[in-house]
Write a protein that holds these residues in place. Sequence first.
Motif, PDB file in Angstrom:
ATOM      1  N   LEU A 187       0.904  -1.205   0.027  1.00  0.00           N
ATOM      2  CA  LEU A 187       0.007  -0.168   0.033  1.00  0.00           C
ATOM      3  C   LEU A 187       0.940   1.271   0.134  1.00  0.00           C
ATOM      4  CD1 LEU A 187      -3.059   0.993   0.207  1.00  0.00           C
ATOM      5  CD2 LEU A 187      -2.459   1.074   2.480  1.00  0.00           C
ATOM      6  N   ASN A 188       0.697   1.976  -0.931  1.00  0.00           N
ATOM      7  CA  ASN A 188       1.307   3.477  -0.763  1.00  0.00           C
ATOM      8  C   ASN A 188       0.606   4.222  -0.382  1.00  0.00           C
ATOM      9  OD1 ASN A 188       3.857   2.407  -2.260  1.00  0.00           O
ATOM     10  ND2 ASN A 188       3.020   2.888  -4.377  1.00  0.00           N
ATOM     11  N   ILE A 189       0.995   5.276   0.274  1.00  0.00           N
ATOM     12  CA  ILE A 189       0.287   6.293   1.103  1.00  0.00           C
ATOM     13  C   ILE A 189       0.967   7.836   0.457  1.00  0.00           C
ATOM     14  CG2 ILE A 189      -0.473   7.186   3.261  1.00  0.00           C
ATOM     15  CD1 ILE A 189      -0.024   4.502   4.332  1.00  0.00           C
ATOM     16  N   GLU A 190      -0.028   8.581   0.077  1.00  0.00           N
ATOM     17  CA  GLU A 190       0.562   9.746  -0.430  1.00  0.00           C
ATOM     18  C   GLU A 190      -0.757  10.991  -0.090  1.00  0.00           C
ATOM     19  OE1 GLU A 190       1.381  12.256  -4.560  1.00  0.00           O
ATOM     20  OE2 GLU A 190       0.856   9.960  -4.625  1.00  0.00           O
ATOM     21  N   TYR A 191      -0.030  11.855   0.819  1.00  0.00           N
ATOM     22  CA  TYR A 191      -1.083  12.964   0.878  1.00  0.00           C
ATOM     23  C   TYR A 191      -1.240  13.718  -0.290  1.00  0.00           C
ATOM     24  CZ  TYR A 191      -0.935  12.457   6.076  1.00  0.00           C
ATOM     25  OH  TYR A 191      -0.962  12.012   7.395  1.00  0.00           O
ATOM     26  N   LYS A 192      -2.375  14.134  -0.525  1.00  0.00           N
ATOM     27  CA  LYS A 192      -3.037  15.086  -1.580  1.00  0.00           C
ATOM     28  C   LYS A 192      -3.368  16.538  -1.254  1.00  0.00           C
ATOM     29  CE  LYS A 192      -2.306  12.227  -5.161  1.00  0.00           C
ATOM     30  NZ  LYS A 192      -1.297  12.761  -6.228  1.00  0.00           N
ATOM     31  N   GLN A 193      -3.704  16.676   0.110  1.00  0.00           N
ATOM     32  CA  GLN A 193      -3.921  17.477   0.712  1.00  0.00           C
ATOM     33  C   GLN A 193      -3.724  17.551   2.304  1.00  0.00           C
ATOM     34  OE1 GLN A 193      -7.820  19.332  -0.456  1.00  0.00           O
ATOM     35  NE2 GLN A 193      -7.700  20.879   0.974  1.00  0.00           N
ATOM     36  N   ARG A 194      -3.304  18.400   2.798  1.00  0.00           N
ATOM     37  CA  ARG A 194      -2.771  18.255   4.220  1.00  0.00           C
ATOM     38  C   ARG A 194      -3.086  19.654   5.061  1.00  0.00           C
ATOM     39  NH1 ARG A 194       2.295  14.740   6.866  1.00  0.00           N
ATOM     40  NH2 ARG A 194       1.243  14.275   8.745  1.00  0.00           N
ATOM     41  N   GLU A 195      -4.301  20.100   5.084  1.00  0.00           N
ATOM     42  CA  GLU A 195      -4.630  21.198   5.930  1.00  0.00           C
ATOM     43  C   GLU A 195      -5.675  20.861   7.118  1.00  0.00           C
ATOM     44  OE1 GLU A 195      -6.265  23.901   3.009  1.00  0.00           O
ATOM     45  OE2 GLU A 195      -4.787  23.340   1.454  1.00  0.00           O
ATOM     46  N   PRO A 196      -5.498  21.936   8.109  1.00  0.00           N
ATOM     47  CA  PRO A 196      -6.668  21.702   9.071  1.00  0.00           C
ATOM     48  C   PRO A 196      -7.928  21.624   8.742  1.00  0.00           C
ATOM     49  CG  PRO A 196      -4.942  23.471   9.548  1.00  0.00           C
ATOM     50  CD  PRO A 196      -4.591  23.081   8.341  1.00  0.00           C
ATOM     51  N   GLY A 197      -8.525  20.610   8.979  1.00  0.00           N
ATOM     52  CA  GLY A 197     -10.002  20.281   8.574  1.00  0.00           C
ATOM     53  C   GLY A 197     -10.100  19.709   7.132  1.00  0.00           C
ATOM     54  N   ALA A 198      -9.028  19.535   6.430  1.00  0.00           N
ATOM     55  CA  ALA A 198      -9.184  18.999   5.071  1.00  0.00           C
ATOM     56  C   ALA A 198      -8.002  18.176   4.744  1.00  0.00           C
ATOM     57  CB  ALA A 198      -9.216  20.218   4.196  1.00  0.00           C
ATOM     58  N   ILE A 199      -7.988  16.967   4.989  1.00  0.00           N
ATOM     59  CA  ILE A 199      -7.243  15.814   4.743  1.00  0.00           C
ATOM     60  C   ILE A 199      -7.351  14.987   3.669  1.00  0.00           C
ATOM     61  CG2 ILE A 199      -5.546  14.128   5.637  1.00  0.00           C
ATOM     62  CD1 ILE A 199      -5.121  16.765   6.944  1.00  0.00           C
ATOM     63  N   VAL A 200      -6.577  14.863   2.730  1.00  0.00           N
ATOM     64  CA  VAL A 200      -6.915  14.022   1.489  1.00  0.00           C
ATOM     65  C   VAL A 200      -5.916  13.113   1.297  1.00  0.00           C
ATOM     66  CG1 VAL A 200      -7.443  13.838  -1.053  1.00  0.00           C
ATOM     67  CG2 VAL A 200      -8.455  15.591   0.513  1.00  0.00           C
ATOM     68  N   ILE A 201      -5.890  11.762   1.274  1.00  0.00           N
ATOM     69  CA  ILE A 201      -4.923  10.800   1.020  1.00  0.00           C
ATOM     70  C   ILE A 201      -5.301   9.824   0.220  1.00  0.00           C
ATOM     71  CG2 ILE A 201      -3.352   9.190   2.191  1.00  0.00           C
ATOM     72  CD1 ILE A 201      -4.112  10.488   4.987  1.00  0.00           C
ATOM     73  N   ASP A 202      -4.311   9.640  -0.863  1.00  0.00           N
ATOM     74  CA  ASP A 202      -4.426   8.362  -2.018  1.00  0.00           C
ATOM     75  C   ASP A 202      -3.739   6.993  -1.362  1.00  0.00           C
ATOM     76  OD1 ASP A 202      -5.802  10.074  -3.606  1.00  0.00           O
ATOM     77  OD2 ASP A 202      -4.327  10.176  -4.989  1.00  0.00           O
ATOM     78  N   PHE A 203      -4.534   6.126  -1.270  1.00  0.00           N
ATOM     79  CA  PHE A 203      -4.157   4.853  -0.818  1.00  0.00           C
ATOM     80  C   PHE A 203      -3.922   3.978  -2.006  1.00  0.00           C
ATOM     81  CE2 PHE A 203      -6.310   6.123   3.349  1.00  0.00           C
ATOM     82  CZ  PHE A 203      -5.007   6.232   3.976  1.00  0.00           C
ATOM     83  N   ALA A 204      -2.831   3.771  -2.432  1.00  0.00           N
ATOM     84  CA  ALA A 204      -2.619   2.703  -3.666  1.00  0.00           C
ATOM     85  C   ALA A 204      -2.215   1.500  -3.302  1.00  0.00           C
ATOM     86  CB  ALA A 204      -1.854   3.583  -4.759  1.00  0.00           C
ATOM     87  N   VAL A 205      -2.897   0.649  -4.001  1.00  0.00           N
ATOM     88  CA  VAL A 205      -2.656  -1.005  -3.923  1.00  0.00           C
ATOM     89  C   VAL A 205      -1.590  -1.245  -5.036  1.00  0.00           C
ATOM     90  CG1 VAL A 205      -3.577  -3.201  -3.853  1.00  0.00           C
ATOM     91  CG2 VAL A 205      -4.970  -1.487  -2.812  1.00  0.00           C
ATOM     92  N   VAL A 206      -0.622  -1.856  -4.618  1.00  0.00           N
ATOM     93  CA  VAL A 206       0.436  -2.381  -5.456  1.00  0.00           C
ATOM     94  C   VAL A 206       0.680  -3.816  -5.326  1.00  0.00           C
ATOM     95  CG1 VAL A 206       1.750  -0.433  -5.411  1.00  0.00           C
ATOM     96  CG2 VAL A 206       2.301  -1.912  -3.688  1.00  0.00           C
ATOM     97  N   ALA A 207       0.766  -4.542  -6.245  1.00  0.00           N
ATOM     98  CA  ALA A 207       1.236  -6.061  -6.328  1.00  0.00           C
ATOM     99  C   ALA A 207       2.362  -6.464  -5.375  1.00  0.00           C
ATOM    100  CB  ALA A 207       1.392  -6.505  -7.871  1.00  0.00           C
TER     101      ALA A 207
END
Length: 88
Positions: free
Chosen positions: A68-88
Amino acid sequence: MQHIHACNHTTPEALYPFDARGIAKRFRHAAIFGALDALQPGETMRFCNDHDPLPLLAQLQQRYGAHLNIEYKQREPGAIVIDFAVVA
């Protein structure tokens, strides 16, 4: 000031939105694990939340490790967006 939340953007077919803000706190981790377990390699879950889920991230690292790759796309107070990408 209005925040543009990255979770509201349209997504390609292999990118699935998951908005944790609408899920009762006692069910969130189970729902997140279930959603991630349903993904195939190459698919990504875009996770949106109102706080930085550091304990959850530690649990995900233990459970999925290098699959599982974890990448923050947005990291602000009250607004968190993280992509969780599944890898083989």
